[in-house]
Design a protein around this motif. Structure first.
Motif, PDB file in Angstrom:
ATOM      1  N   TYR A  21     -45.546 -25.334  37.396  1.00 18.22           N
ATOM      2  CA  TYR A  21     -45.532 -25.296  38.779  1.00 18.22           C
ATOM      3  C   TYR A  21     -46.767 -24.607  39.229  1.00 18.22           C
ATOM      4  O   TYR A  21     -47.597 -24.803  40.112  1.00 18.22           O
ATOM      5  N   ASN A  24     -49.922 -26.934  38.791  1.00 20.93           N
ATOM      6  CA  ASN A  24     -49.675 -28.044  39.493  1.00 20.93           C
ATOM      7  C   ASN A  24     -48.860 -27.961  40.728  1.00 20.93           C
ATOM      8  O   ASN A  24     -47.654 -28.181  40.432  1.00 20.93           O
ATOM      9  N   GLN A  25     -49.550 -27.481  41.877  1.00 22.14           N
ATOM     10  CA  GLN A  25     -48.535 -27.309  43.078  1.00 22.14           C
ATOM     11  C   GLN A  25     -48.629 -28.110  44.201  1.00 22.14           C
ATOM     12  O   GLN A  25     -47.879 -28.382  44.906  1.00 22.14           O
ATOM     13  N   SER A  26     -49.479 -29.508  43.813  1.00 21.55           N
ATOM     14  CA  SER A  26     -49.571 -30.217  44.929  1.00 21.55           C
ATOM     15  C   SER A  26     -48.225 -31.033  45.067  1.00 21.55           C
ATOM     16  O   SER A  26     -48.130 -31.628  46.141  1.00 21.55           O
ATOM     17  N   TYR A  27     -47.533 -31.285  44.170  1.00 17.79           N
ATOM     18  CA  TYR A  27     -46.348 -32.035  44.285  1.00 17.79           C
ATOM     19  C   TYR A  27     -45.008 -31.335  44.752  1.00 17.79           C
ATOM     20  O   TYR A  27     -43.970 -31.804  44.631  1.00 17.79           O
ATOM     21  N   LYS A  29     -42.387 -28.641  46.819  1.00 13.45           N
ATOM     22  CA  LYS A  29     -42.184 -28.425  48.194  1.00 13.45           C
ATOM     23  C   LYS A  29     -42.946 -27.173  48.826  1.00 13.45           C
ATOM     24  O   LYS A  29     -43.271 -26.539  48.208  1.00 13.45           O
ATOM     25  N   THR A  30     -43.029 -27.307  50.413  1.00 14.23           N
ATOM     26  CA  THR A  30     -43.777 -26.238  50.779  1.00 14.23           C
ATOM     27  C   THR A  30     -43.328 -24.688  50.401  1.00 14.23           C
ATOM     28  O   THR A  30     -44.183 -24.047  49.684  1.00 14.23           O
ATOM     29  N   ALA A  33     -44.556 -24.265  46.699  1.00 13.64           N
ATOM     30  CA  ALA A  33     -45.962 -24.457  46.617  1.00 13.64           C
ATOM     31  C   ALA A  33     -46.392 -22.922  46.952  1.00 13.64           C
ATOM     32  O   ALA A  33     -47.853 -22.582  46.503  1.00 13.64           O
ATOM     33  N   ASN A  34     -45.999 -22.462  48.179  1.00 14.30           N
ATOM     34  CA  ASN A  34     -46.425 -21.310  48.806  1.00 14.30           C
ATOM     35  C   ASN A  34     -46.400 -20.062  47.698  1.00 14.30           C
ATOM     36  O   ASN A  34     -47.278 -19.236  47.697  1.00 14.30           O
ATOM     37  N   ALA A  37     -48.594 -20.557  44.809  1.00  9.08           N
ATOM     38  CA  ALA A  37     -50.156 -20.503  45.202  1.00  9.08           C
ATOM     39  C   ALA A  37     -50.316 -18.976  45.527  1.00  9.08           C
ATOM     40  O   ALA A  37     -51.423 -18.720  45.121  1.00  9.08           O
TER      41      ALA A  37
END
Length: 203
Positions: A21, A24-27, A29-30, A33-34, A37
């Motif tokens: 994760y 690779n954060q693009s897939y 959920k928000t 991903a946050n 990131a």
């Protein structure tokens, strides 16, 4: 499922997923991903804090991953992979920084003090003052000829950069002073790298 009920393979999969994760954060959920990131940005921020390049973040993550797998293989558990990655990556960054500082503080004048020009091609054991000197001579021997030449001129013979350029020109090498300085810096960096590789290998 409570963490305490996870099988060893499931614990490893949970940790490996967190690392994936992070990379690779693009897939995701928000919210996820946050989170990852922010975790990646935290690692990069710490690298900058220790004067290390951002692109070294992948080396840090890789080392953190290896340590996590080793920990899990020993039978221990990582209950919160994200928090564990944050703490461990900081430790990895600190270790990288200490290693870099040690190498950068390596005294390049060791060349000038301990290797006389007339002995620079001599590698017989009676010329070695100590182990570092022996390894330094081996490192010099492993340099490319152009790097070896500029180190001899600048560090061993003590020529000014203007004199180095003049000497190189007399041997058919056309180079300006700026390029000579850059070449000298790269040559010393390569010498340090070879020296510490040899030193680590012999420890």
């Amino acid at each position: 499922m409570p963490s305490k009920n996870l099988t060893p393979n499931e614990k490893k999969e949970k940790f490996e997923s967190a690392v994936n994760y992070l990379l690779n954060q693009s897939y995701l959920k928000t919210k996820e991903a946050n989170y990852y990131a922010a975790l990646l940005n935290s690692i990069k921020s710490k690298l900058r804090q220790f004067n290390l390049p951002d692109d070294q973040s992948y080396d840090v993550i890789n080392e953190t991953y290896l340590r996590g797998i080793k920990l899990l293989d020993s039978g221990q558990e990582i209950k919160n992979p994200g928090a564990w990655i944050r703490v461990t990556s900081l430790n990895v960054i600190r270790e990288i920084s200490r290693k870099q500082e040690k190498e950068q503080s390596w005294d390049s004048n060791l060349i000038e003090r301990q290797i006389a020009p007339e002995a620079s091609n001599s590698f017989s054991s009676e010329n070695y003052d100590d182990e570092d000197l022996r390894l330094l001579k081996l490192a010099l021997k492993k340099l490319e000829s152009k790097d070896y030449k500029i180190i001899v001129l600048r560090e061993i013979q003590g020529l000014s950069w203007k004199e180095v350029v003049s000497n190189l020109a007399s041997n058919g090498e056309v180079v300006n002073e700026t390029c000579a300085r850059q070449q000298g810096s790269r040559a010393l960096k390569r010498l340090r790298q070879i020296f510490f590789e040899l030193k680590n290998h012999h420890q």
